[in-house]
Design an enzyme around this catalytic site. Structure first.
Site, PDB file in Angstrom:
ATOM      1  N   TYR A 208      22.060  66.296   2.559  1.00  0.00           N
ATOM      2  CA  TYR A 208      23.517  66.193   2.720  1.00  0.00           C
ATOM      3  C   TYR A 208      23.985  67.269   3.700  1.00  0.00           C
ATOM      4  CZ  TYR A 208      23.236  63.004  -1.133  1.00  0.00           C
ATOM      5  OH  TYR A 208      22.910  61.918  -1.900  1.00  0.00           O
ATOM      6  N   SER A 209      24.748  66.850   4.715  1.00  0.00           N
ATOM      7  CA  SER A 209      25.309  67.814   5.658  1.00  0.00           C
ATOM      8  C   SER A 209      26.278  68.718   4.907  1.00  0.00           C
ATOM      9  CB  SER A 209      26.117  67.109   6.747  1.00  0.00           C
ATOM     10  OG  SER A 209      25.354  66.104   7.347  1.00  0.00           O
TER      11      SER A 209
ATOM     12  N   CYS B  50      27.552  62.162  14.325  1.00  0.00           N
ATOM     13  CA  CYS B  50      27.073  62.286  12.951  1.00  0.00           C
ATOM     14  C   CYS B  50      27.663  61.171  12.093  1.00  0.00           C
ATOM     15  CB  CYS B  50      27.448  63.660  12.385  1.00  0.00           C
ATOM     16  SG  CYS B  50      26.601  64.010  10.833  1.00  0.00           S
TER      17      CYS B  50
ATOM     18  N   GLU C 149      22.851  63.500  14.710  1.00  0.00           N
ATOM     19  CA  GLU C 149      22.290  63.478  13.353  1.00  0.00           C
ATOM     20  C   GLU C 149      22.866  62.270  12.617  1.00  0.00           C
ATOM     21  OE1 GLU C 149      20.769  66.898  11.038  1.00  0.00           O
ATOM     22  OE2 GLU C 149      22.697  66.645  10.037  1.00  0.00           O
TER      23      GLU C 149
ATOM     24  N   TYR D 145      22.075  58.911   9.819  1.00  0.00           N
ATOM     25  CA  TYR D 145      21.230  58.598   8.653  1.00  0.00           C
ATOM     26  C   TYR D 145      21.519  57.201   8.111  1.00  0.00           C
ATOM     27  CZ  TYR D 145      25.521  60.973   6.952  1.00  0.00           C
ATOM     28  OH  TYR D 145      26.809  61.402   6.762  1.00  0.00           O
TER      29      TYR D 145
HETATM   30  P1  FAD Z   1      19.115  55.917  -3.235  1.00  0.00           P
HETATM   31  O1  FAD Z   1      18.828  55.934  -4.690  1.00  0.00           O
HETATM   32  O2  FAD Z   1      18.207  56.666  -2.336  1.00  0.00           O
HETATM   33  O3  FAD Z   1      19.266  54.415  -2.750  1.00  0.00           O
HETATM   34  C1  FAD Z   1      19.491  54.124  -1.385  1.00  0.00           C
HETATM   35  C2  FAD Z   1      20.250  52.809  -1.262  1.00  0.00           C
HETATM   36  O4  FAD Z   1      19.456  51.750  -1.769  1.00  0.00           O
HETATM   37  C3  FAD Z   1      21.529  52.790  -2.071  1.00  0.00           C
HETATM   38  O5  FAD Z   1      22.549  52.177  -1.297  1.00  0.00           O
HETATM   39  C4  FAD Z   1      21.199  51.941  -3.293  1.00  0.00           C
HETATM   40  O6  FAD Z   1      22.337  51.279  -3.821  1.00  0.00           O
HETATM   41  C5  FAD Z   1      20.193  50.984  -2.701  1.00  0.00           C
HETATM   42  N1  FAD Z   1      19.235  50.432  -3.719  1.00  0.00           N
HETATM   43  C6  FAD Z   1      18.768  51.023  -4.830  1.00  0.00           C
HETATM   44  N2  FAD Z   1      17.910  50.190  -5.481  1.00  0.00           N
HETATM   45  C7  FAD Z   1      17.837  49.061  -4.741  1.00  0.00           C
HETATM   46  C8  FAD Z   1      17.119  47.840  -4.853  1.00  0.00           C
HETATM   47  N3  FAD Z   1      16.285  47.614  -5.870  1.00  0.00           N
HETATM   48  N4  FAD Z   1      17.306  46.912  -3.899  1.00  0.00           N
HETATM   49  C9  FAD Z   1      18.119  47.108  -2.858  1.00  0.00           C
HETATM   50  N5  FAD Z   1      18.823  48.257  -2.695  1.00  0.00           N
HETATM   51  C10 FAD Z   1      18.682  49.219  -3.616  1.00  0.00           C
HETATM   52  N6  FAD Z   1      25.144  61.101   2.706  1.00  0.00           N
HETATM   53  C11 FAD Z   1      26.407  61.458   2.383  1.00  0.00           C
HETATM   54  O7  FAD Z   1      27.056  60.799   1.562  1.00  0.00           O
HETATM   55  N7  FAD Z   1      26.993  62.565   2.971  1.00  0.00           N
HETATM   56  C12 FAD Z   1      26.336  63.333   3.873  1.00  0.00           C
HETATM   57  O8  FAD Z   1      26.900  64.317   4.386  1.00  0.00           O
HETATM   58  C13 FAD Z   1      25.000  62.971   4.200  1.00  0.00           C
HETATM   59  N8  FAD Z   1      24.306  63.707   5.096  1.00  0.00           N
HETATM   60  C14 FAD Z   1      23.037  63.346   5.432  1.00  0.00           C
HETATM   61  C15 FAD Z   1      22.344  64.114   6.373  1.00  0.00           C
HETATM   62  C16 FAD Z   1      21.057  63.764   6.740  1.00  0.00           C
HETATM   63  C17 FAD Z   1      20.334  64.608   7.771  1.00  0.00           C
HETATM   64  C18 FAD Z   1      20.447  62.631   6.141  1.00  0.00           C
HETATM   65  C19 FAD Z   1      19.052  62.225   6.533  1.00  0.00           C
HETATM   66  C20 FAD Z   1      21.123  61.873   5.212  1.00  0.00           C
HETATM   67  C21 FAD Z   1      22.426  62.216   4.829  1.00  0.00           C
HETATM   68  N9  FAD Z   1      23.133  61.476   3.874  1.00  0.00           N
HETATM   69  C22 FAD Z   1      24.421  61.837   3.570  1.00  0.00           C
HETATM   70  C23 FAD Z   1      22.521  60.331   3.144  1.00  0.00           C
HETATM   71  C24 FAD Z   1      21.916  60.849   1.811  1.00  0.00           C
HETATM   72  O9  FAD Z   1      20.798  61.673   2.080  1.00  0.00           O
HETATM   73  C25 FAD Z   1      21.415  59.725   0.890  1.00  0.00           C
HETATM   74  O10 FAD Z   1      20.548  58.894   1.623  1.00  0.00           O
HETATM   75  C26 FAD Z   1      22.529  58.875   0.297  1.00  0.00           C
HETATM   76  O11 FAD Z   1      23.412  59.667  -0.480  1.00  0.00           O
HETATM   77  C27 FAD Z   1      21.938  57.792  -0.627  1.00  0.00           C
HETATM   78  O12 FAD Z   1      21.140  58.429  -1.587  1.00  0.00           O
HETATM   79  P2  FAD Z   1      21.116  57.937  -3.110  1.00  0.00           P
HETATM   80  O13 FAD Z   1      20.092  58.744  -3.826  1.00  0.00           O
HETATM   81  O14 FAD Z   1      22.478  57.888  -3.675  1.00  0.00           O
HETATM   82  O15 FAD Z   1      20.626  56.441  -2.977  1.00  0.00           O
END
Ligand code: FAD
Length: 377
Positions: free
Chosen positions: A154-155, A335, A375, A377
């Protein structure tokens, strides 16, 4: 709350706006009270949002005449290190931090939910503006039974001093990932994003495992205080820029007196989805020479072809100025969601060609000069 110990004054800076806006950032001379006395004002609870807002605006109005000078920050040793802090905590040995507050920061008509989350690291996980933290949500990794979840990045949406200006906290701007069945259109909670939901559901006092800080690509180059920074964001991509802008316009940082141009392009769905809008509008009011702020509301505005207004349409609108600024050494940052880049790159390529320039050559040059920061994602 920040205590200034400037020899000529004793001042207290209070973030009073819902997003700590500079307009509502007040400096009160010769006043003394305990942090506790401002408890209700600073309590950021999504459920009590209305009440909190009311209390804040009352405070804001009663002290409207207070000076709008910059906020003192501490400890200034956070300026000292020459090297960027990097990966101080790794996934195998994360730092256990504490949630200070979780606040929903979008209005009722926003599609989806975005929260501003303040995390207390007690000064143990220092970072610079533009870096990210990793978060390890509690529970077991479904793909590796017995092992923890993978790290999500997360940024960081605050400056190194945090929203309380004391170097002890970091703020994140997190969009809750929900899953809707493509056939029925119904939400399926079993597939909701693990980490974003953990963070958006967290309560003050909850523990959160963090790693990092990580990332160098979005660091704010500070060698030239007169530089131009063109910041392009979709949604939560605005997070690092909130940090930059607080450093430029809100905080009194001895070694960085920004006097250049910061130009923010923010793309979101509608006005209820705008993030930190009050804070940014405050900078615009107080620093019209140094800040520009353009919004693209895809579901509310039309571009000149009658289609949805995306951030690349705004870029196109100002492309002449943007190209001139880039030619003069401006930094440009992108971003947000990955999907934003193809549309933006197509627009920039088309504009370059209209100007008789090769976009490929220009891009190579921008990368070589370290003016191009991405950046997504
Ligand atoms: P996850 O559990 O990882 O799931 C990912 C997606 O898959 C979700 O949409 C979920 O609903 C879906 N999913 C789950 N199960 C299934 C299934 N069986 N079939 C289909 N789909 C499914 N995010 C922010 O909100 N703010 C930020 O500032 C931010 N900054 C970032 C910076 C960087 C450098 C990077 C790489 C990413 C950033 N992100 C940011 C994204 C963040 O890291 C996460 O990827 C995001 O919050 C989703 O993670 P999660 O664990 O909630 O979802």
């Amino acid at each position: 709350m920040a205590l200034s110990t400037h020899p000529s004054q004793m001042s207290v800076a209070l973030p009073t706006g819902i997003d700590g806006s500079s307009r509502s950032m007040i400096k009160v001379q010769s006043i003394s009270f305990t942090e506790k006395s401002w408890g209700p004002l600073l309590r950021l609870d999504s459920k009590s949002r209305k009440l909190s807002l009311k209390k804040r605006s009352t405070i804001c109005m009663s002290l409207q005449q207070a000076s709008r000078s910059k906020v003192s920050v501490t400890p200034l040793e956070l300026e000292d290190p020459k090297e960027t802090p990097l990966n101080l905590y790794k996934p195998k040995e994360p730092y256990t931090a504490t949630i200070v507050s979780v606040e929903r920061i979008v209005g009722p008509q926003a599609p989806g939910e975005t929260c501003h989350i303040v995390i207390n690291h007690d000064g143990n996980v220092p970072y610079w503006e533009g870096q990210s933290y990793g978060v390890i949500p509690p529970g077991e990794n479904p793909k590796k039974p017995g092992a923890p979840h993978n790290v999500r990045l997360y940024s960081i949406a605050s400056t190194r001093y945090g929203d309380s200006f004391d170097g002890k906290t970091a703020s994140l701007c997190v969009r809750r990932a929900l899953y809707y069945d493509p056939e029925t259109g119904k939400e399926d909670p079993s597939k909701a994003g693990v980490c974003s939901n953990f963070l958006c559901n967290a309560k003050p006092g909850d523990k959160v495992k963090i790693t990092g800080p990580s990332g160098k690509v979005m660091l704010l180059p500070e060698d030239d205080p007169k530089a131009t920074h063109i910041m392009i964001a979709t949604g939560t991509g605005v997070a690092p820029y909130r940090g930059y802008l607080r450093r430029m316009f809100m905080e009194n940082v001895p070694n960085f007196k920004f006097d250049g141009l910061a130009w923010l392009f923010l793309g979101v769905a509608n006005s209820d989805s705008l993030l930190y809008d009050e804070e940014f509008a405050g900078y615009l009011k107080d620093n019209p020479e140094n800040f520009r702020y353009d919004k693209a509301l895809s579901r509310e505005e039309k571009n000149k072809k009658g289609g949805k207004m995306y951030v690349q349409d705004k870029i196109e609108e100002y492309s002449d100025e943007i190209f001139k600024l880039l030619d003069n050494g401006a930094h440009i940052y992108f971003c947000g969601l990955k999907g934003m880049m193809p549309g933006i790159q197509d627009t920039l390529k088309r504009v370059a060609e209209e100007r008789g320039e090769s976009w490929e050559k220009k891009l190579t040059q921008l990368r070589k000069n370290k003016q191009w920061h991405v950046e997504v994602y």
